[in-house]
Design an enzyme around this catalytic site. Structure first.
Site, mmCIF file in Angstrom:
data_model
loop_
_atom_site.group_PDB
_atom_site.id
_atom_site.type_symbol
_atom_site.label_atom_id
_atom_site.label_comp_id
_atom_site.label_asym_id
_atom_site.label_seq_id
_atom_site.Cartn_x
_atom_site.Cartn_y
_atom_site.Cartn_z
ATOM 1 N N CYS A 242 0.701 -1.467 0.029
ATOM 2 C CA CYS A 242 0.041 0.156 0.002
ATOM 3 C C CYS A 242 0.873 1.134 -0.068
ATOM 4 O O CYS A 242 0.148 2.309 -0.194
ATOM 5 C CB CYS A 242 -0.807 -0.092 1.309
ATOM 6 N N HIS B 131 -3.411 7.001 0.854
ATOM 7 C CA HIS B 131 -3.972 5.772 0.647
ATOM 8 C C HIS B 131 -5.414 5.293 1.217
ATOM 9 O O HIS B 131 -5.578 5.703 2.255
ATOM 10 C CB HIS B 131 -2.936 4.458 1.230
ATOM 11 N N ASN C 287 -10.233 -0.589 -0.895
ATOM 12 C CA ASN C 287 -8.761 -0.435 -0.775
ATOM 13 C C ASN C 287 -8.025 -1.119 -2.133
ATOM 14 O O ASN C 287 -8.048 -2.511 -2.068
ATOM 15 C CB ASN C 287 -8.381 -1.366 0.383
#
Length: 315
Positions: free
Chosen positions: A114, A240, A270
């Site tokens: 990420c 993020h 996500n």
């Protein structure tokens, strides 16, 4: 100065709502529970035959459609951030290069989960100082659906597939007002991992509580220090997209208006390394970021490693 001249993105056609995910996988959950805990209402899943490289290529093509045809011939560097490619080699970046018919370029992948897009942009900016002409293509691309364990409700509800891309026009001077701070710390618990040695199918495991605590203890203080000492005022904090609760915490802890922390997690979930560039492209296409060098934008990524990083620049 060098500059970001275009953005692009790709989200697979298949949209899976929370209710559909529960029905298709048998996860013991509910739409209300997922929405309240994560802010996610749906995600995009790639088709079985779509590879990470296909997703990355679609984002690159979306970007290049906006530019003159000769631009693609001047791309000298391609960096793809991804953690989900099931093909060790050739790299996703090399597959992008082949698909775009670029004869000569330096292409490689970055595995930063990420934090991957922030890492890739940092590398691109530093290497770009040796490029007095041409372009650099930076992509964050993931097919998370292929590495999810759908018996793990705490993890599988969080992720989706997609890719985002940015194109940097290089002149050897670096990106305008570029500042960065990237770091990682040991993670003895392997809070996020793909344990292929114990699970031949290579499905991801994640300790959400450990990651949440890591963000509170490490990422937020680091980001607060970065803003205070290196950035000052800014227009957008593009984070993020891990969990909608983080954005409210960021706003409170950093004393920042929540309107400066845009989010699209509700619709795309996500997407790991894809989350920051996908959201950036959305903001560009909606006209919020005109790419005219007038706005200061902060990117912050955080995740497996444990690693995190923040970058600010004029965009």
């Amino acid at each position: 100065m060098s500059k970001i001249v275009a953005t692009g993105s790709y989200l697979p056609k298949k949209v899976v709502t929370n209710t559909e995910l529960i029905e298709q996988t048998g996860i013991d959950s509910s739409d209300e529970w997922i929405t309240q805990r994560t802010g996610i209402s749906q995600r995009h899943f790639a088709a079985p035959e779509e590879r990470v490289s296909d997703i990355a290529i679609q984002a690159a093509e979306d970007l290049l459609e906006q530019l003159d045809e000769d631009v693609v011939e001047k791309i000298q560097l391609i960096i793809v951030a991804t953690m989900s490619s099931r093909l060790p080699t050739p790299s996703v970046a090399s597959q992008v290069q082949r698909a775009l018919n670029i004869e000569h370029a330096w292409s490689f992948d970055v595995s930063g989960a990420c934090s991957g897009f922030v890492m890739a942009l940092e590398i691109a900016e530093k290497l770009g100082r040796d490029q007095t002409s041409g372009y650099t293509l930076v992509i964050g691309a993931e097919k998370m659906s292929e590495i999810l364990n759908f018996e793990d409700r705490g993890t599988s509800i969080l992720f989706g597939d997609g890719a985002g891309a940015v194109l940097i026009e290089q002149d050897g001077a670096g990106l305008p007002h570029y500042k960065s701070s990237l770091s990682s710390i040991p993670d003895p618990e392997d809070s996020i991992r793909i344990p292929s040695e114990s699970q031949p199918e290579g499905l991801m495991t994640m300790d959400g509580r450990s990651v949440f605590n890591f963000v509170l203890r490490n990422v937020i203080p680091s980001l607060a220090n970065f803003i205070e000492n290196d950035v000052g005022t800014f227009d957008y904090l593009i984070s993020h997209q891990a969990n909608s609760r983080f954005f409210e915490i960021f706003a409170k802890k950093l004393n920042v208006d929540l309107e400066k922390i845009p989010a699209n997690i509700a619709k795309v979930a996500n997407t790991s390394a894809g989350s920051i560039p996908i959201l950036l492209d959305q903001l560009v296409k909606e006209g919020n970021i005109p790419l005219d060098g007038s706005q200061t934008v902060i990117f912050v990524g955080y995740g497996a490693g444990l690693a995190w990083g923040q970058i600010s620049l004029k965009i």
